[in-house]
Design a protein around this motif. Structure first.
Motif, PDB file in Angstrom:
ATOM      1  N   ARG A 132       0.847  -1.198   0.000  1.00 35.42           N
ATOM      2  CA  ARG A 132       0.000   0.000   0.000  1.00 35.42           C
ATOM      3  C   ARG A 132       0.880   1.245   0.000  1.00 35.42           C
ATOM      4  O   ARG A 132       2.027   1.223   0.446  1.00 35.42           O
ATOM      5  N   PHE A 133       0.337   2.358  -0.510  1.00 31.66           N
ATOM      6  CA  PHE A 133       1.097   3.596  -0.626  1.00 31.66           C
ATOM      7  C   PHE A 133       1.580   4.087   0.732  1.00 31.66           C
ATOM      8  O   PHE A 133       2.704   4.561   0.869  1.00 31.66           O
ATOM      9  N   ASP A 134       0.739   3.979   1.756  1.00 28.78           N
ATOM     10  CA  ASP A 134       1.151   4.475   3.069  1.00 28.78           C
ATOM     11  C   ASP A 134       2.278   3.646   3.673  1.00 28.78           C
ATOM     12  O   ASP A 134       2.989   4.110   4.558  1.00 28.78           O
ATOM     13  N   GLN A 135       2.494   2.434   3.178  1.00 31.28           N
ATOM     14  CA  GLN A 135       3.621   1.625   3.632  1.00 31.28           C
ATOM     15  C   GLN A 135       4.901   1.974   2.869  1.00 31.28           C
ATOM     16  O   GLN A 135       5.985   1.607   3.294  1.00 31.28           O
ATOM     17  N   MET A 136       4.783   2.689   1.747  1.00 31.40           N
ATOM     18  CA  MET A 136       5.950   3.059   0.946  1.00 31.40           C
ATOM     19  C   MET A 136       6.618   4.329   1.448  1.00 31.40           C
ATOM     20  O   MET A 136       7.760   4.597   1.113  1.00 31.40           O
ATOM     21  N   THR A 137       5.908   5.129   2.215  1.00 37.68           N
ATOM     22  CA  THR A 137       6.455   6.400   2.662  1.00 37.68           C
ATOM     23  C   THR A 137       6.790   6.340   4.143  1.00 37.68           C
ATOM     24  O   THR A 137       6.192   5.582   4.906  1.00 37.68           O
ATOM     25  N   GLU A 138       7.747   7.136   4.529  1.00 32.16           N
ATOM     26  CA  GLU A 138       8.139   7.200   5.933  1.00 32.16           C
ATOM     27  C   GLU A 138       8.354   8.660   6.299  1.00 32.16           C
ATOM     28  O   GLU A 138       9.078   9.379   5.617  1.00 32.16           O
ATOM     29  N   GLU A 139       7.722   9.088   7.361  1.00 30.42           N
ATOM     30  CA  GLU A 139       7.874  10.461   7.808  1.00 30.42           C
ATOM     31  C   GLU A 139       8.946  10.509   8.876  1.00 30.42           C
ATOM     32  O   GLU A 139       8.913   9.756   9.841  1.00 30.42           O
ATOM     33  N   VAL A 140       9.924  11.397   8.674  1.00 34.19           N
ATOM     34  CA  VAL A 140      11.019  11.550   9.623  1.00 34.19           C
ATOM     35  C   VAL A 140      11.172  13.027   9.932  1.00 34.19           C
ATOM     36  O   VAL A 140      11.138  13.864   9.028  1.00 34.19           O
TER      37      VAL A 140
END
Length: 64
Positions: free
Chosen positions: A27-35
């Protein structure tokens, strides 16, 4: 025509036996990481006051 279906089915079975199945979708939300950004003083960050030190001009280098 039944012969073609069985041949296609056999080919599909052979493909499945050789390659297995496709991986699960990500899923798209699993591809991004907020740091959080590190507070100032980070090496490689832009410093407008110190940027003149790294200015390079071919005309100046050639003495023109």
């Amino acid at each position: 025509m039944k012969k073609e279906l069985t041949t296609d089915a056999a080919a599909a079975e052979l493909r499945h036996a050789r390659f297995g199945r496709l991986p699960e979708r990500i899923r798209f939300d699993q591809m991004t990481e907020e740091v959080e950004a590190a507070p100032g003083g980070v090496k490689g960050s832009y410093d407008p006051e110190g940027s003149w030190k790294y200015y390079s001009c071919l005309a100046l280098d050639l003495g023109l």
